[in-house]
Design an enzyme around this catalytic site. Structure first.
Site, PDB file in Angstrom:
ATOM      1  N   PHE A  26      -2.071   0.995 -10.245  1.00 56.42           N
ATOM      2  CA  PHE A  26      -2.494  -0.324  -9.768  1.00 56.42           C
ATOM      3  C   PHE A  26      -3.745  -0.851 -10.458  1.00 56.42           C
ATOM      4  CE2 PHE A  26      -3.731   2.814  -6.438  1.00 56.42           C
ATOM      5  CZ  PHE A  26      -5.092   2.858  -6.673  1.00 56.42           C
ATOM      6  N   LYS A  79       0.862  -1.184   0.000  1.00 54.98           N
ATOM      7  CA  LYS A  79       0.000   0.000   0.000  1.00 54.98           C
ATOM      8  C   LYS A  79       0.896   1.230   0.000  1.00 54.98           C
ATOM      9  CE  LYS A  79      -3.930   2.164   2.316  1.00 54.98           C
ATOM     10  NZ  LYS A  79      -3.447   3.535   2.103  1.00 54.98           N
ATOM     11  N   ARG A  99     -16.836   2.214  -1.962  1.00 53.58           N
ATOM     12  CA  ARG A  99     -16.182   1.236  -1.087  1.00 53.58           C
ATOM     13  C   ARG A  99     -16.616  -0.170  -1.460  1.00 53.58           C
ATOM     14  NH1 ARG A  99     -12.984   2.773   2.574  1.00 53.58           N
ATOM     15  NH2 ARG A  99     -13.867   4.884   2.605  1.00 53.58           N
ATOM     16  N   LYS A 117      -7.599  -3.409   2.617  1.00 53.80           N
ATOM     17  CA  LYS A 117      -6.320  -2.883   3.096  1.00 53.80           C
ATOM     18  C   LYS A 117      -5.961  -3.572   4.402  1.00 53.80           C
ATOM     19  CE  LYS A 117      -8.791   1.089   5.080  1.00 53.80           C
ATOM     20  NZ  LYS A 117      -8.933   2.565   5.093  1.00 53.80           N
TER      21      LYS A 117
END
Length: 290
Positions: free
Chosen positions: A125, A53, A198, A204
């Site tokens: 990404f 991340k 979301r 994460k």
């Protein structure tokens, strides 16, 4: 002859109204970004692709220009994006581990600053508009890697992704990343289509949790903080209000984040019942428009 003309107009109008975000034309502001939920365990990890991340400024390349996640065009110098592929890319403007402020400072400027951008890279990404709405992440990733490889630009890199077999392997990688100053890991379900908002298809994993809230008021301090900031009263995007009273430097207590600003805070889980964050600690201010 009138009916066929009307029918063609109807279908053209329907196509415009129904056009999904991945079909938007180049040059338009990006759609709402895909956001991650927190990893809670219990997954069949071989079904997921995992990466570091990156603690940077979220950005969207539409094939012509860079935009922040709020839709503001970012002042990237022409040399920075020269030769990039003509495909939409989602990623982070990154200055390296522990250098978030450098990336934010460059992106927040109104005019491009060559010196400020020389230390940045765009870590891509995802290629959200590759294929159609059902195109899985693994296929989008293959297209992204191929396009970035052909471009061969040092300012543009594909985020390395890999699979892990077990949670022990995943947690060992997390420890390696955080010991080196990294923020954590991201997990993306390999067969997931892209969607804004979301999503449980994007997770994460960090040693701590963080989130953002808007400053509602400055609460006065007591004792050694008398006459300056004691705590911020903030409100989450869902409308919940709570206080952040720790994590500030003396300078920040003298000149606190203004009312209306968005701040990032860290916390350790949520209180049962209220759902408010436990042990919320101020981390930083998010620059306007980023």
């Amino acid at each position: 002859m009138l009916w066929p003309m009307r029918r063609r107009r109807f279908f053209r109008l329907f196509a415009l109204l129904a056009a999904p975000p991945w079909a938007a034309a180049q040059g338009e502001a990006p759609p709402a970004p895909q956001l991650a939920r927190s990893y809670r365990g219990g997954l069949h990890l071989p079904d997921w692709l995992v990466s570091e991340k990156y603690d940077g400024v979220r950005a969207w390349w539409d094939g012509q220009a860079l935009y922040s996640r709020t839709g503001r065009r970012l002042p990237a110098p022409a040399w920075f994006t020269e030769g990039w592929p003509r495909m939409a890319l989602d990623g982070e403007l990154w200055a390296g581990r522990g250098a978030f402020e450098q990336a934010q400072s460059a992106a927040a400027r109104q005019q491009p600053d060559d010196a400020a951008w020389r230390g940045l890279r765009f870590m891509a990404f995802d290629a959200p508009r590759h294929g159609g709405p059902a195109t899985p992440f693994a296929e989008r990733l293959t297209a992204l890697q191929a396009a970035i490889g052909r471009a061969g630009r040092p300012t543009l890199q594909a985020v390395p992704q890999r699979r892990v077999a077990t949670e022990a392997e995943l947690l060992a990688w997390l420890r390696e990343v955080t010991r080196g100053g990294g923020e954590g890991l991201m997990l993306h379900r390999a067969n997931a289509p892209w969607q804004s908002g979301r999503s449980g298809q994007l997770l994460k994993l960090k040693p701590h949790e963080d989130a953002e809230a808007r400053v509602i008021a400055h609460l006065p301090g007591k004792g050694r903080h008398a006459g300056r900031l004691g705590a911020l009263l903030v409100q989450t995007p869902e409308g919940r209000r709570f206080r952040i009273g720790s994590g500030f430097t003396d300078a920040q207590r003298e000149a606190p984040p203004p009312v209306g600003a968005w701040v990032t805070y860290r916390y350790r889980g949520l209180h049962e019942g209220s759902g408010l964050p436990r042990f919320a600690t101020f981390l930083r201010v998010r620059e306007e428009g980023l």
